[in-house]
Design a protein around this motif. Structure first.
Motif, short mmCIF file in Angstrom:
data_model
loop_
_atom_site.label_atom_id
_atom_site.label_comp_id
_atom_site.label_asym_id
_atom_site.label_seq_id
_atom_site.Cartn_x
_atom_site.Cartn_y
_atom_site.Cartn_z
N SER A 52 62.87 -17.85 3.78
CA SER A 52 63.98 -17.66 2.83
C SER A 52 63.75 -18.58 1.63
O SER A 52 62.91 -19.49 1.68
N MET A 105 65.97 -20.72 0.61
CA MET A 105 66.43 -22.04 1.04
C MET A 105 65.36 -22.74 1.89
O MET A 105 65.24 -23.96 1.84
N ILE A 120 63.04 -24.29 -0.64
CA ILE A 120 63.64 -25.41 -1.38
C ILE A 120 63.78 -26.64 -0.48
O ILE A 120 63.38 -27.76 -0.85
N ASN A 148 71.84 -20.47 -11.88
CA ASN A 148 72.79 -19.63 -11.15
C ASN A 148 74.12 -20.37 -11.05
O ASN A 148 74.14 -21.44 -10.45
N ASP A 152 63.12 -23.92 -9.73
CA ASP A 152 63.44 -22.66 -9.03
C ASP A 152 63.43 -21.55 -10.08
O ASP A 152 64.24 -21.53 -11.00
N PHE A 185 65.52 -16.57 -11.01
CA PHE A 185 66.20 -15.70 -11.97
C PHE A 185 65.26 -15.15 -13.05
O PHE A 185 65.65 -14.24 -13.76
N SER A 190 63.34 -17.66 -4.47
CA SER A 190 63.87 -16.83 -3.41
C SER A 190 63.25 -15.46 -3.64
O SER A 190 63.52 -14.82 -4.66
N THR A 214 63.91 -12.98 -1.97
CA THR A 214 64.99 -12.06 -1.61
C THR A 214 65.49 -11.25 -2.81
O THR A 214 66.07 -10.19 -2.64
N VAL A 225 64.68 -11.13 3.32
CA VAL A 225 64.95 -12.50 2.87
C VAL A 225 63.62 -13.24 2.90
O VAL A 225 62.86 -13.10 3.87
N LEU A 248 70.89 -10.46 -6.04
CA LEU A 248 70.46 -9.94 -7.34
C LEU A 248 69.10 -9.27 -7.23
O LEU A 248 68.41 -9.39 -6.21
#
Ligand code: PLP
Length: 399
Positions: free
Chosen positions: A82, A84, A87, A155, A180, A183, A201, A203, A213, A339
């Protein structure tokens, strides 16, 4: 020479075991060795090209990782179960008990919760700062700071990080800049701009079909070796391993990312301009009214636009909810978090993806309860979508 991330993905050549145009999917958790000595060397990390155990690495995960590293221009990468997982692994790898992190205060709610609520259990403290204030960033750095953390486009407020300037600060203080880039894949290449580590991510846009994910840490070979170290590697020991079947399916979706991102960006720019012209408080990095429009433009890979995310602030949560419910009823998108899907997704972050951030903090950073985040879809006829959205806005009394 400008960096061409989609070309870097395209230029990789993989064949399956039997000449297939897609690499074969690795379907094993463990691997045999012809000699016990090679097994020992692999454990020690000295036998390149050998697989030991799939929590460590597997062929399918390495193929996806290679493509993502090519996309970000890093030496290599490690895929995780994932975002997370990526991260938390990288932060726990780079920091020890007693260390300090300087983070943007507008970040994904889960990351905020990890830094604010979870990491202190290991005596890892974070200062949350306004990332657009470079003096504030610099003055938050202490002798214990190890990491400067931000999202390239945040985000949910869509603040844009000035990665080149942040990287200069990070270099000056000998700390790692971790970005990160969830986006803005392809649009922004944080590593090329000076970031040390890029996380995603998967995902979201990269997979793009809202059926998986996943995450990735892109960085130096040394960092990724450390993450995978059998004795003290966070990825190896905390076990956020991506399944090989998922890695194979995400790799296939990654290959069309450039086409999707261009369409997401084109549609989001169109809607943002139209929403703004209706007098709605609209935030989109592609609008000249965005405070960091110039920063985004200076940093971007121009082919891919300003990304698929925009926000409008309709003032009150009840109005936001009424609009979102009506837009879903009219089949203009889904009232859902996440998203990067083909359909537009909308949610009110204050009560969903950023609800981990305390209310007072939300207010001070400008996250109003009436804020709606749109992940704009791949609609073929965005003009038609806009007219239908406008009608919904009229019906709920927003315009
Ligand atoms: N980073 C950003 C910017 C996100 O928006 C999210 C999830 O919404 C994450 C990280 C976490 O990713 P995942 O849900 O794949 O763990």
């Amino acid at each position: 020479m400008t960096f061409k991330p989609a070309d870097a993905i395209q230029d990789l050549q993989y064949f399956g075991e039997f000449g297939g145009v897609n690499p074969s999917i690795s379907d094993s958790s463990t691997y045999t060795f012809l000699s016990a000595k090679t097994m020992f060397d692999t454990f020690e990390g000295n036998a390149d090209g050998c697989y030991l155990y799939s929590r460590h690495s597997s062929p399918s995960n390495l193929y996806l990782g290679e493509a993502l590293a090519a996309m970000e221009g890093t030496e290599t990468s490690h895929v995780t179960a994932s975002g997370m997982g990526a991260i938390t692994a990288v932060l726990l790898q780079l920091c020890n008990s007693g260390d300090h992190i300087v983070s943007s205060r507008t970040i994904y709610g889960g990351t905020y919760a990890f830094l604010n609520n979870f990491a202190p259990k290991f005596n890892l403290k974070t200062s949350f700062v306004d990332l657009t204030d470079l003096d504030a960033v610099e003055s938050s750095i202490t002798s214990k700071t190890k990491v400067l953390y931000c999202e390239s486009v945040s985000n949910p407020l869509l603040e844009v990080a000035d990665i080149e300037s942040l990287s200069k600060i990070a270099t000056q203080y000998g700390i790692q800049l971790v970005v990160d880039n969830t986006f803005s894949p392809l649009s922004i290449s944080p590593n090329i701009l000076g970031a040390d580590v890029v996380v995603h991510s998967l995902t979201k846009f990269i997979n793009g079909t809202s059926d998986a994910v996943g995450g990735v840490v892109c960085g130096t070979q040394n960092l990724i070796d450390n993450l995978r170290n059998v004795n003290d590697g966070a990825a190896m020991l905390l076990g956020m391993t991506m399944d090989g079947f998922r890695a194979a399916s995400i790799l296939k979706n990654l290959r069309t990312l450039h086409i999707r991102i261009k369409q997401h960006s084109r549609n989001a720019l169109y809607l943002a301009q139209k929403f703004e012209s209706l007098g709605l408080k609209t935030v989109y990095p592609g609008l000249e009214s965005h405070p960091s429009h110039g920063v985004f433009k200076r940093q971007m890979n121009h082919d891919y636009g300003f990304g698929g995310l925009l926000t409008i602030d309709v003032g009150h949560l009840d109005k936001a909810n009424a609009l979102m419910e009506m837009m879903q009823k009219e089949n203009l998108g889904y009232l859902a978090v996440s998203l990067g899907f083909y359909k537009t997704l909308f949610s009110a972050p204050g009560t969903s993806t950023s609800s981990e951030i305390p209310e007072l903090e939300q207010i001070s950073m400008g996250l109003s309860p009436g804020l709606i985040r749109f992940s704009v879809g791949l609609d073929n006829d965005i003009e038609r979508t806009f007219h239908a959205m406008k009608q919904c806005m009229e019906r709920v009394g927003i315009i």
